[in-house]
Scaffold this active site. Structure first.
Site, PDB file in Angstrom:
ATOM      1  N   HIS A 199     -11.929  54.016 -71.430  1.00  0.00           N
ATOM      2  CA  HIS A 199     -11.794  52.567 -71.376  1.00  0.00           C
ATOM      3  C   HIS A 199     -11.445  52.015 -72.754  1.00  0.00           C
ATOM      4  O   HIS A 199     -11.984  52.466 -73.770  1.00  0.00           O
ATOM      5  CB  HIS A 199     -13.109  51.924 -70.915  1.00  0.00           C
ATOM      6  CG  HIS A 199     -13.597  52.423 -69.595  1.00  0.00           C
ATOM      7  ND1 HIS A 199     -13.410  51.736 -68.415  1.00  0.00           N
ATOM      8  CD2 HIS A 199     -14.271  53.562 -69.261  1.00  0.00           C
ATOM      9  CE1 HIS A 199     -13.952  52.421 -67.411  1.00  0.00           C
ATOM     10  NE2 HIS A 199     -14.483  53.524 -67.901  1.00  0.00           N
ATOM     11  N   ASP A 206     -14.408  59.600 -70.196  1.00  0.00           N
ATOM     12  CA  ASP A 206     -14.851  58.306 -69.665  1.00  0.00           C
ATOM     13  C   ASP A 206     -15.516  57.467 -70.753  1.00  0.00           C
ATOM     14  O   ASP A 206     -16.541  56.814 -70.526  1.00  0.00           O
ATOM     15  CB  ASP A 206     -15.802  58.518 -68.480  1.00  0.00           C
ATOM     16  CG  ASP A 206     -15.715  57.388 -67.462  1.00  0.00           C
ATOM     17  OD1 ASP A 206     -14.883  56.488 -67.645  1.00  0.00           O
ATOM     18  OD2 ASP A 206     -16.489  57.404 -66.479  1.00  0.00           O
TER      19      ASP A 206
END
Length: 439
Positions: free
Chosen positions: A65, A320
């Protein structure tokens, strides 16, 4: 670029199944020679005694992200690329959950241009370990504003330089999933889905079971993941479109994927690095950085995932990387937003836990962080081959450092390893280009 000779470095290349000690000569950003001993090299060559160090293909992250645009206080593109470079990653695929979401050609083009601008205007001294910087591969959103309600303009997005299509959020509408697979099949782009049933998750914050009862925290049943996987697999079998299953976290999920692959379904799967290292017992510390989505599994889940990655049933390990500010994460465990950073921590911690203890071979670890993620993205994996541009990372598995605000390159510090001693550090990174990646 300078010429460099790495003497007696351990070469790991999962693509060719190479694990050997040799000299490696790098000239002007290209691997020019690999031999037991190299004595013929340019006069201006920098010579490094690399005994005990590891040289492997650049690492590839399937999904992480970015705070920018929208949450630059968490992470900017600059800090993201700095963290990725420091962790040994030469390719970085980021999810579309920015603000605005990457759901139109305009937002994706903006992100790529911003990345390119950063690369052109940042002095090399800003990144002392890297000759250049990682390639960027944005995931284009499957649904508008990643809300799981209406499709994006898939055909227009497919023409851009993207990793593929993913929301990074659960899509509960199975009819929509079926239609997405039907529309995406002729576009021939990777598709990543996170199987999760939000209704079954409810208000849970950790995996349901003995530990959730002991710790007094609301549990999330494994069923929230496995029922969603079963539904997606039925859609894949019906439509035939290849799909990547993100964030596997349970032993039953592994079994479902194993059986589906045996039936010949066109699927790949990944778990995250923290699900390989930790389980629900760790949550007894109530460290809010241990609140993840999906939650950490039980000890049985962890062992099933470790074996599945080792066997290749679960194809790859994703980072992640999910940054949050100090204020967002410094709350009670149940109130903390899920996610943790990890780009700079994954390689050393996995190496020390799995390779140094003999559970995995060095090649097995490198494959799950480099070769296999690239294959899941339908990309040619990086390799160590004479004559090719160097897309490689030099890693010292014995170098110690402390994970703190000075050494962690991410803007955010939300990790359970904060202020702890870490063994293993990236020494240098070579990337083949300073341009954004191509799909």
């Amino acid at each position: 670029m300078s010429n460099e000779l790495l003497q007696q470095v351990r070469i790991l290349d999962p693509l060719s199944q190479t694990d050997r000690v040799a000299d490696v000569l790098i000239e002007a950003g290209k691997i020019s020679a690999i031999a037991d001993a190299i004595s013929d090299y340019p006069a201006d060559t920098q010579i490094h005694n690399a005994q005990g160090w590891v040289l492997g293909p650049g690492l590839v992250d399937l999904y992480s992200h970015s705070g920018e645009p929208g949450f630059e206080e968490r992470e900017t593109l600059l800090s993201l690329m700095q963290s990725a470079a420091a962790g040994g990653f030469t390719r970085l695929a980021i999810l579309p959950d920015t603000v605005p979401a990457m759901d139109t050609p305009t937002t994706i083009t903006w992100l790529q241009e911003k990345w390119q601008t950063n690369l052109q205007h940042i002095p090399n001294s800003k990144f002392p370990i890297s000759n250049s910087l990682p390639s960027l591969y944005p995931w284009a959103a499957l649904t508008q504003d990643i809300q799981g309600q209406k499709m994006t303009e898939l055909a227009e997005l497919a023409e851009l330089e993207i990793a593929g299509f993913a929301d990074g959020q659960p899509i509960a509408n199975l009819l929509l999933i079926r239609r997405l697979l039907e529309y995406l099949r002729p576009l021939n782009r990777p598709i990543a889905l996170w199987p999760c049933d939000p209704q079954l998750v409810g208000n849970g914050v950790m995996r349901e079971g003995h530990d959730s009862i002991v710790f007094g925290l609301p549990g999330i049943p494994a069923l929230a993941e496995t029922t969603a996987i079963a539904a997606v697999l039925e859609c894949v079998e019906e439509v035939g479109t290849p799909v990547h299953l993100m964030r596997l976290s349970t032993a039953r999920s592994v079994e479902l994927v194993r059986l589906a692959k045996q039936r010949g379904l066109p699927i790949t799967a990944s778990t995250t690095w923290m699900h390989l290292l930790l389980n629900t017992a760790s949550i007894g510390s109530y460290n809010p950085s241990l609140r993840l989505n999906p939650p950490l599994g039980t000890a049985a889940d962890q062992q099933a995932l470790l074996q599945a990655v080792k066997d290749g049933v679960v194809d790859a390990t994703a980072i992640d990387h999910t940054p949050y500010t100090y204020e967002e994460k410094t709350v009670a465990f149940a109130e903390a937003p899920p996610g943790a950073i990890g780009l700079q921590l994954a390689l050393p911690l996995l190496w020390q836990t799995l390779v140094a203890t003999g559970q995995w071979s060095a090649l097995e670890l490198w494959a799950t962080l480099s070769t296999r993620p690239a294959l899941c993205l339908c990309q040619a994996p990086p390799s160590i081959t004479p004559g090719q541009a160097a897309e490689i990372v030099l890693f010292n598995p014995y170098q110690s450092w402390t994970a703190n605000s000075q050494t962690l390159k991410s803007r955010s510090m939300n990790t359970p390893w904060l202020d702890q001693a870490i063994t293993g550090q990236v020494i240098k990174l070579w990337c083949p280009s300073t341009s954004q990646g191509t799909g």
